[in-house]
Structure formats: C-alpha cells, structure tokens
Design a protein around this motif. Sequence first.
Motif, PDB file in Angstrom:
ATOM      1  N   GLU A 278      -2.640  -5.133   7.971  1.00  0.00           N
ATOM      2  CA  GLU A 278      -1.472  -5.958   7.719  1.00  0.00           C
ATOM      3  C   GLU A 278      -0.692  -6.128   9.030  1.00  0.00           C
ATOM      4  O   GLU A 278      -0.318  -5.129   9.630  1.00  0.00           O
ATOM      5  N   PRO A 279      -0.447  -7.336   9.494  1.00  0.00           N
ATOM      6  CA  PRO A 279      -0.928  -8.608   8.956  1.00  0.00           C
ATOM      7  C   PRO A 279      -2.459  -8.703   9.023  1.00  0.00           C
ATOM      8  O   PRO A 279      -3.093  -8.071   9.872  1.00  0.00           O
ATOM      9  N   HIS A 306      -3.396  -0.987   8.850  1.00  0.00           N
ATOM     10  CA  HIS A 306      -2.276  -0.664   7.955  1.00  0.00           C
ATOM     11  C   HIS A 306      -1.756   0.743   8.281  1.00  0.00           C
ATOM     12  O   HIS A 306      -2.547   1.646   8.545  1.00  0.00           O
ATOM     13  N   PRO A 307      -0.440   0.938   8.249  1.00  0.00           N
ATOM     14  CA  PRO A 307       0.092   2.268   8.602  1.00  0.00           C
ATOM     15  C   PRO A 307      -0.475   3.388   7.726  1.00  0.00           C
ATOM     16  O   PRO A 307      -0.650   4.510   8.224  1.00  0.00           O
TER      17      PRO A 307
ATOM     18  N   ASP B 460       4.486  -7.507  -3.381  1.00  0.00           N
ATOM     19  CA  ASP B 460       3.807  -7.177  -2.129  1.00  0.00           C
ATOM     20  C   ASP B 460       4.797  -6.956  -0.990  1.00  0.00           C
ATOM     21  O   ASP B 460       4.402  -6.979   0.165  1.00  0.00           O
ATOM     22  N   ILE B 463       6.884  -2.385   2.343  1.00  0.00           N
ATOM     23  CA  ILE B 463       7.080  -1.680   3.608  1.00  0.00           C
ATOM     24  C   ILE B 463       7.329  -2.689   4.725  1.00  0.00           C
ATOM     25  O   ILE B 463       7.131  -3.901   4.544  1.00  0.00           O
ATOM     26  N   GLU B 464       7.701  -2.166   5.871  1.00  0.00           N
ATOM     27  CA  GLU B 464       8.049  -3.031   7.001  1.00  0.00           C
ATOM     28  C   GLU B 464       6.912  -3.984   7.373  1.00  0.00           C
ATOM     29  O   GLU B 464       7.133  -5.159   7.662  1.00  0.00           O
ATOM     30  N   GLU B 465       5.679  -3.475   7.328  1.00  0.00           N
ATOM     31  CA  GLU B 465       4.540  -4.318   7.708  1.00  0.00           C
ATOM     32  C   GLU B 465       4.423  -5.534   6.799  1.00  0.00           C
ATOM     33  O   GLU B 465       3.952  -6.590   7.213  1.00  0.00           O
ATOM     34  N   ASP B 466       4.831  -5.360   5.514  1.00  0.00           N
ATOM     35  CA  ASP B 466       4.774  -6.506   4.600  1.00  0.00           C
ATOM     36  C   ASP B 466       5.674  -7.629   5.105  1.00  0.00           C
ATOM     37  O   ASP B 466       5.338  -8.810   4.983  1.00  0.00           O
ATOM     38  N   ILE B 468       6.621  -7.928   8.351  1.00  0.00           N
ATOM     39  CA  ILE B 468       6.051  -8.395   9.626  1.00  0.00           C
ATOM     40  C   ILE B 468       4.999  -9.463   9.343  1.00  0.00           C
ATOM     41  O   ILE B 468       4.926 -10.496  10.008  1.00  0.00           O
TER      42      ILE B 468
END
Lengths: 358, 810
Positions: A278-279, A306-307, B460, B463-466, B468
């Motif tokens: 992600e992305p 992904h983290p 969805d 989290i932060e990545e979502d 980003i």
Amino acid sequence: MNELNSVVDSAKAAFEQARTPADLENAKALFLGKSGRITELMKGMAALTVDEKKSRGAAINLAKQAIEVALNNRRQALADAELQAQLQAEALDVTLPGRQRGQGSLHPVSLTLERIEAIFGSMGFDVAQGPEIESDWFNFTALNTPEDHPARSMHDTFYVEGGTATAPNLLRTHSSPMQIRYAVQHVKRHRAAAGVGPTEGLFSGDMPEIRVIAPGRTYRVDSDATHSPMFHQCEGLWVGENVSFKDLKFVFTDFCRTFFESDDLVLRFRPSFFPFTEPSAEIDIQFQSGPLAGRWLEVAGSGQVHPNVIRNMGLEPEKYIGFAFGMGPDRLAMLRYGVNDLRLFFDGDVRFLSQFQS
Amino acid sequence: MQFPESWLREFCNPPLSTEQLAQTLTMAGLEVEELKPVAPPFTKIVVGEIKESAQHPNADRLHVCQVDVGQAELLTIVCGAPNARVGIKVPCALVGAELPPGEDGKPFLIKVGKLRGVESYGMLCSARELKLSNDHGGLLELRSDAPLGQNIREHLKLDDTLFTLKLTPNLAHCLSVYGVAREVAALTGAPLMTPSFSVVKAGGADTLPVKVSAPDLCGRFSGRIVRHVNPRASTPDWMVERLARCGQRSVTALVDISNYVMFELGRPSHIFDLDKIHGGLNVRWGKPGEQLKLLNGNTVTVDDQVGVIADEAEVESLAGIMGGDATAVSDNTQNIYVEAAFWWPKAIAGRSRRFNFSTDAGHRFERGVDPSQTVEHIERITQLIIDICGTADTVCGPIDDQQVNMPVAPPVSLRVARACKVIGMALTQAQCADALTRLGLAITQSEGIITVAPPSYRFDLQIEEDLIEEVARMVGYNNLPSIPPLAPITAKVRPETQRSPFALRRSIAALGYQETINFSFVEERWEHELCANPNPIKLLNPIASQMSVMRSSLLGSLLQVLKFNLDRKAQRVRVFELGRVFLRDASVKNTDATVEGFDQPMRVAGLVCGSADAVQWGHKERPVDFFDIKGDVEILLAPRRPVFESAQHPAMHPGRCARVMLDGVAIGFVGELHPKWRQAYDLAQAPLMFELDLDALLQREVSVFKGVAKHQAVDRDIAVMVSEKLSSHADLMDAIWSAPTAGLLRNAVLFDIYRPKSAKDLDAPGSEKSYAIRLTLNSDDATLTEEQIDNATQAVLASLLSKLGARQRT
C-alpha cells in the motif's frame, strides 16, 4: 662447339622425356654419370694442349652447368607435378556437413529468468529461492492476508496435506512468501550482528538494505489457454530507509525497457490492491511497434510494502520502508519471443523447445 | 460488476466520452475490464406496426404485411416470422438501413427486393437479427405504446455501453452504481446527484419481534412489515432492462426490487414471506448440525461459525449471504417483511466459500456495506414496493431499527512528511488536503498533519498508509517523478565456488539436451512404479487425477516428455529439467527456509533415447547407451571426479544402473530404464536417464596451481587377460593404482577391451577378456631411466596378477 650444344640439347630432350624421378635419374646418368657423355668428353681432353685444355674444359663446364640447370628444372617440375597430383587426390567435398555434436537449448522461460536475474543483478539485487510447498503463514497470513480475507478468493489455492486444520499447507500461490523468508533471514543476521536480541521487538537499528529477487514456480487451480496450474513468478523486494513508490516506478520502468530493449516502451502504473502492499499498483506495458502495438499488457503487481508486512519481517516500519513487485516471467517470455500459447511452455515438445538456441 | 453507463451518468455526468470515463476509472484503481455496447451498430430501424397481413401468393410460409412506420403510406414488407400478426409493433428496417455486421464484418444493407415475386420495402426484425439476444422466436415485439417511426435505438435506449469493473476487495464502497458515481465525482469534480429518500407513512404499529443475539455477527438490524402486496405484479420494463444490463435476470417484482436497490445503492436486503415466519426472528450464530434449504435449492448444514436468521421453528436465512426457501416470497405471498442489516465483514467473510457458492450479497457484506443507511434504504425499497406491487389495501408498519453494535471508525492521521517519503514526491499539505477533500472525506488539519474521519461507507481507511494511497491515487501515478533512486553500492557476485544454475543449463544444452519445464504434480502411479514411493505427498484438491501427487523424482516427467515426442514421430530425444522434488521428511521443522515435514531439494535430471548422434554421414549410427550418458554426467561434474557404483533404482535396469558418489556422498543415479517399465510405458527403445542433486553440480573448487612437470613423461602400453566374471574396471584401476611405483605412475587409461573369438559364451567357466591399458609414467626429479620404467611397469603387472589373477598377454 656444336658438339657440346647438341649434347646439352639432347640432355634437355632426355630430361623432358623423363616422366618419373626414376626416369630422370636414369637420364641424368647418361650425361652426368661416371660413364656419361660429359665424363667422356672430359676424358677426351687428355690429348689436348694446356691452352686447348683450358678453353675446352671451360666449354665443357658450361655445358655441364647447362645440363645441371636443366636437370634441376626438370626435377622441380616433376616434384611440382607430383605434389599437384597428391593435392588433387586429397581434395575434399567441403560442402559436406561438419560432424554434428548436436546443440540443445535452454527453455524460453529459463532464458527470460536468466535475463531478469542479470538485469536486477546489475542493480544490486540478490537472488533467493525457497520452498514450493508452503505454509499458510508465509503464503497468506504474514502477507497481511488473514484467514477469510476476501483477497484469498483471488487465489485459487492448491492444498497439500500437513499444516493445521484451519491453515493447511499449500502450494505457494505466488512468489511473495519469499519476501518474508528472505527478509526474516536478513534481519536475523543483522540484528545479531548489531547485538540486538531476538526478543527485543522490531529492529530499528542499522543494517544493509534488502534488495532481492525471488524467481520460481507458483501454482493455482486454473487451467485454460491463458492459465496454467503451474506457472512462474518473480518477486522483487527492496527495503531500506528511503525506498519510495517513485523508486519502484523508476526501477521497474528501467527493467522493462532493458528487458525488451526498447526505449519507447510505455509503462502504465495504475492503482490496485494487494493486501501486502500500500499504495499498490498494477503495471501495464504498451509496445509502440510490432504485432501488439498499442495494447496494454499486464506484466506485474507491485506497491510499497504494507507496514504489517514490514513488521512480520521483524522491522520497524517507521524506520524501514520499501517496495515489492511480482511479475510473470511466462508472460514476459511470450512477449519477448512471440509465443502465442502458454501451454507450449509445459508440453515438452522438442520441436518447440529447439527454436530457442542461444 | 456490470452496469450501464447511462445509469451511472444519472448520478454523475462528467464531460467525458465513454472511453475517457473508462480510462479515468481504470487509472483510479477501478479497473474497467470490458466496455461493451448494448447493441451493435445499425441504422434506419424504426418502430413499425403491422396493419395488415396477407398470405404470400407464392410461398406458404411468407406473409405480405402492410406496415405503418409513421409515414404517409404503409410499407409493403414480406416477412416469414411466425408471429407476424396484425397489431403488433416491431422493429422495422427501412430501405437503406444497415443491419449489424455479420461474420464477415460488413453491415447488411436493406434494399428494395422481390421475394418470390412480391416487392418488399424493408424488413421486420427479430432480436437476434439486431444482435440484441439469441432469441430466434420471431419478431421482437415492442410495447404497444411505442411511438411509430421512432428510431429503435432511441426507443430501446440502445446507445448505451455496459461497463464491467474488476473491483479489488478494498473497494467495497464502489460495489454499486451510486458508489462508482461518487468516485467519478471525486475524480472529475463533476456534481454528484445524491438520492433523497422519502419517508413512507406507516399505518399502525405492526412490527415483527426481532432479537439480535449475536452482536459480533450483526451490528444493526432494520426491518418493516408491509401487508397486502401483490406479488404477481409485473416488474416495469425500465427496471427489467436495468437489471438485465447489470447481468441480473428478472425473477419476480419483489425480488427484482431488492436486487435493483442493491445495484443502485449497494444495499443487499431480504424480503421474507411474513406469514411463513414462525413467531419472531432471532439473529444468532448457527448451531452445529442445523440445516437450511436455501433459495437456490441447496441444503446446507451450518455450525457455530456461520451466522443465521432463525425463527422459533427453524433457521430461515444464511445471514448476509442468502435467504431460505421456506420463507421465500411466492405468487401467493400477501404480507412481507423487508430486512436490511449490517453484518460484520469478518462474520461473513469466507462463509459462502465453505458452501461452495457465492452471492452478490455475501460478496458485498464480506467487504463491508455502509451501516449508516439501512433505514433510508428500506424506505427506498418500500416506496418501490408500493409503486409496483401496491394494492388498495397495502399498509406499512414502522421500521424497527436495532443498532446493537455499530462499527466505530476512529480518525486516521496522515503526516505530510511521511506521505512525501513513502510516495517519493514533494507534496504540500495543501495538495494532500485537496486530494482527501475531493474524495468527500471530512478532514481537520494541524501543522504537517491531516486527520480524516472515515465515512461509514469506507472500510478501507484504517491506517496512515490507507490515506497515503488515496493521496497518491488522486495525485495520479502518472505524475510520479522519474528520478533514479539513490542507493549504496556494494559488490554482489556469486562466489567462484558456486556455479550458476544457468551456467549448468548451458553445459547440459551444449551436450545436446533440450530443457523442459514440467508440472510438479504427477500421476500417482509414477511415484509407485518409478520411485517405489508407496505414500506420495497428495494434493487435497488436484485439478485432475494425473496431477494428484507431488513428484519425488523428475524422471517420470521426462519419460512423459519422451512419450509425448515419440508420439509425434521424434527419432531422437534428449531432454533435461531442473526442478524441485518433494519428499516426506519428519526431521524437517518449520524454519525461515523450510516447511515442517517436507524436504524440497532441487534436482537436475536428463533423459536420452534414440541414436547416439543425429543421423549424419560422418558417424555410423548406433543407439545411445549407458556409457554415453555416463560420459555426460562426468562432463557435467568435471573437474570433480565422481565414483560410480553398481546400484539398484526402482526405475532402472538392475544391471545397468549406477549410484553416483561424490566425495563419498551419494548424489544421484544414472542408468537405463528398467525393461518392465519400458514395456509398460510402451517404448520401443530403452531410454537412458540420470537424476542428480542440483547442489552437487553447482559446487566447484577454486583451482590451485601445481607445478608443471619439468621432464618428459613416458607411455607404456600393457595388455592383461582377466577372468570375464571376476573383475570390474573399478577393480582394475584399484589394482593398478595400488602398485608400488614409487610415485612414478601418473595416469592409467583403459583403451581397449578384447574378447578372443573362442570366448563367445561369457558364462563359460574360464572365459577371459583382455584389457589394454596405457600407463603414463613420470618423475619430478629427473628424466626416467629404462630401469625405472621397467620396474614401475612390472610393479603394475605384479599387482594385477596378485589382486585380479591377471596375466600379461603374450
């Protein structure tokens, strides 16, 4: 003097008539031998005066020399003729084929993997290999795809005996388990080197970057003209402190243009979804010429790791970020060599395989 | 998911062409898999009415029709359709019309033509002739109110495109036409038509008792009673058509309404036949063994992992997946119960897969359906029911809405600096904020941080990545900068002691072998027969019986390749494979590199069959034999020197099989296929095969210099007679090398084996053969003397005599 001239002439004639070295030696004896004409002429000088001897001797010598020259010329001519005959006799039909040892060939997918390894190798990527019977954890859960995640239905999985009742073993559905396996090994090694114990939480110390590709066989329950139940994937992973999404795009674009040796190859990164990135991006390529010109062709899935996956590698995601991609070498091989049916790769037809000499 | 473009544009209509709209969706992550026109191109086809129909004078099956297409005069058209009767309205192709292209790709042009002597001024069309369906039942009958002369494309709304989206599991909020429209609005800035839901007036307090016993299954349950509906009402054409264009066939009006709202708003709902419910409903986990007959006719047995809606008597519905047969609405239904619920995605995920089917409802619920609007959507459904199935007596109860466990979406923060680092692009806070706002997300900002309160329809954004990802998506992946990465340079080269598998492949190919890649799963019989493996590793769900077990050897696959090629008249086959084999091994544990119970080493195997060399003038043709393939193995292992010992292998001829030993370790086998398998597999010639551990072939030693001999070596040839039965080449060499030659013996090569003509019967006692051997002698110190040479040679002969009873041939 006429007499001497005629001796020389008759010697020359005799030599000319000799057809073999033996004939020539016999003819030589007639003129230069112990009882040959020249010797006889020499003997005939005994009665002459000193002055006469002088002039007569010189003349005979001239004649003798002339005969010797003629003899040598003839010897050479005969030797030349003999060599010529021998060479002619030894001549070969050079158009006959050379002796064939027979040359085999590499599978076109192997040729493709070799080039993939070479290209990523030149960018500093290691190559890793791992198990094909895989556990649920490495194939799914560690990749942020827990049990019953809808993304699991994107993979039609072959199950194998073993594992647990809820998480049976399987044939890996993608090469992504190698992200975890390789990274875990790498992190373990370097956290030990950094003196950080195995139970001290996620690693946020310094270590060399993880840069690896993992090519290999993968499996899904799928079989038709464009799907084979066994196929190849090549995973790529680059994790460091500052490895970004634009780096992914640059590296993969560079790879594709190098692989297809085409600077005008166009790539398209479009948003997609994978639980472990992600992305995420789906990567399509477009040729500008050739039979496939203008069509978008899907070649890889990719994204920033992904983290949760970074954590499953044992790393602290605030410190370590990076990208991963998974591409289909079978597809690349088809595009590169113009193969139009995936099934040809796995039939073992030597008429097909022998086309890929390299 | 499939839907018509026209429906999408009712909600959001950006100034983009169909292709541009598709491109916009694809590049935003909503991959458009297919764009399909509702109808192929055709022109000048209009609504016509058959005014008269007379029997054709010259043909039994043809009619001569007078057709009104809204023009001054009727058209005479000859038609053979069985349903060509007076009064129906049908598509009429006028003279000059182009019908859809046929298989040749060319449109079919309608001209004035004579059909059995009668002039025809056009053509009446079936749905199939217009390529609208495969229905060949006759002319396509249109509504009776269809305006005469209207273009059929306009009348049937055929200038529309079907969009098929391939939506990834994170895009639950896009599983409806409205959901996609919301995304289009964010992407293009075009306005979004937000539907409003009028409240249907409830008559009375008529409710069904519902108990939600499992809040971890069902977070919200809303429902209402509607009495005195007409279940036999027909679904309006516009709804049938939209459903069809979503790929959903029309069932009954009530079911159609439920489906329609699901496609429209993404809200699965269920309509029960109220009178078939025993008492009230209980929403709970299943009890092991409970059975339910579903709407699709299947009967499933549930357990405590599967959510159900039950009444006092039995289970009536599979929660969030499919309703039951017993309470399904039918033509005799009078009173209904309309239900819309929020099912927790984790409580639904994977359940229908266990029962081996999937439903549109389950697909949506396991990805997440907006919990916030169940009541509004029931109002929408109720209104449609009243409009379509309503009767004079229809009366609605109030909506019973139980919110027992609503999801709470905690705010999510985005650090602008982190977004820049992950994306690899210098973005400003304003750019990030703009991207998120365009998506309709409510944000609050502080220095360097943007906080989003996720809307209830977004599952969805956790989290932060979502966030980003959303920023990157809105910025557009096309706009990522093209700047090469900066990275530390370190040398990474394969050790010299390790040959690359590709180098090995090239060595094998140089010996004339073609590389193959074969399936890792094979026929179980091969494992039994060729590997003597009684218990191969089984696939639990093989694709076919001949691919049911994991191979423990590559040889079976190569035999199959041989057979495949022999069947195609190949004369000479030389193939190899590098691949993994799969062995049970209880000593293997789960580690970073291994999976418990399985050893999965890489092997390399080769197979040759046919003549030793390709047919050619310069070699006498002879079949390939053991020593050809053994030589290949030796070349592949060189400079390392393997030892070959006579051995048994289930696939190989017991007298023509050797175990390959390298430094005392067995690394594989080489040999000829066992005659019994040659027969069983129907092979005319015996193939020769090898299979070796890949690692052994990749290991090499780094060469170490040794001095070059300063003195000339001397060769001596000896010939000895040995008993036919008693000795092997290995014994011979052992005897030679054990001779005390004071270190002078440097090499010994067997160069001839000769059997006297009298020794034809090899089994006869006392039969002998002669070995001719060339000895190479040398010394590091000085040129050898005749005496040294003689002594060494005699020592070898003496050793041969004492060890093998070999006597020098005279």
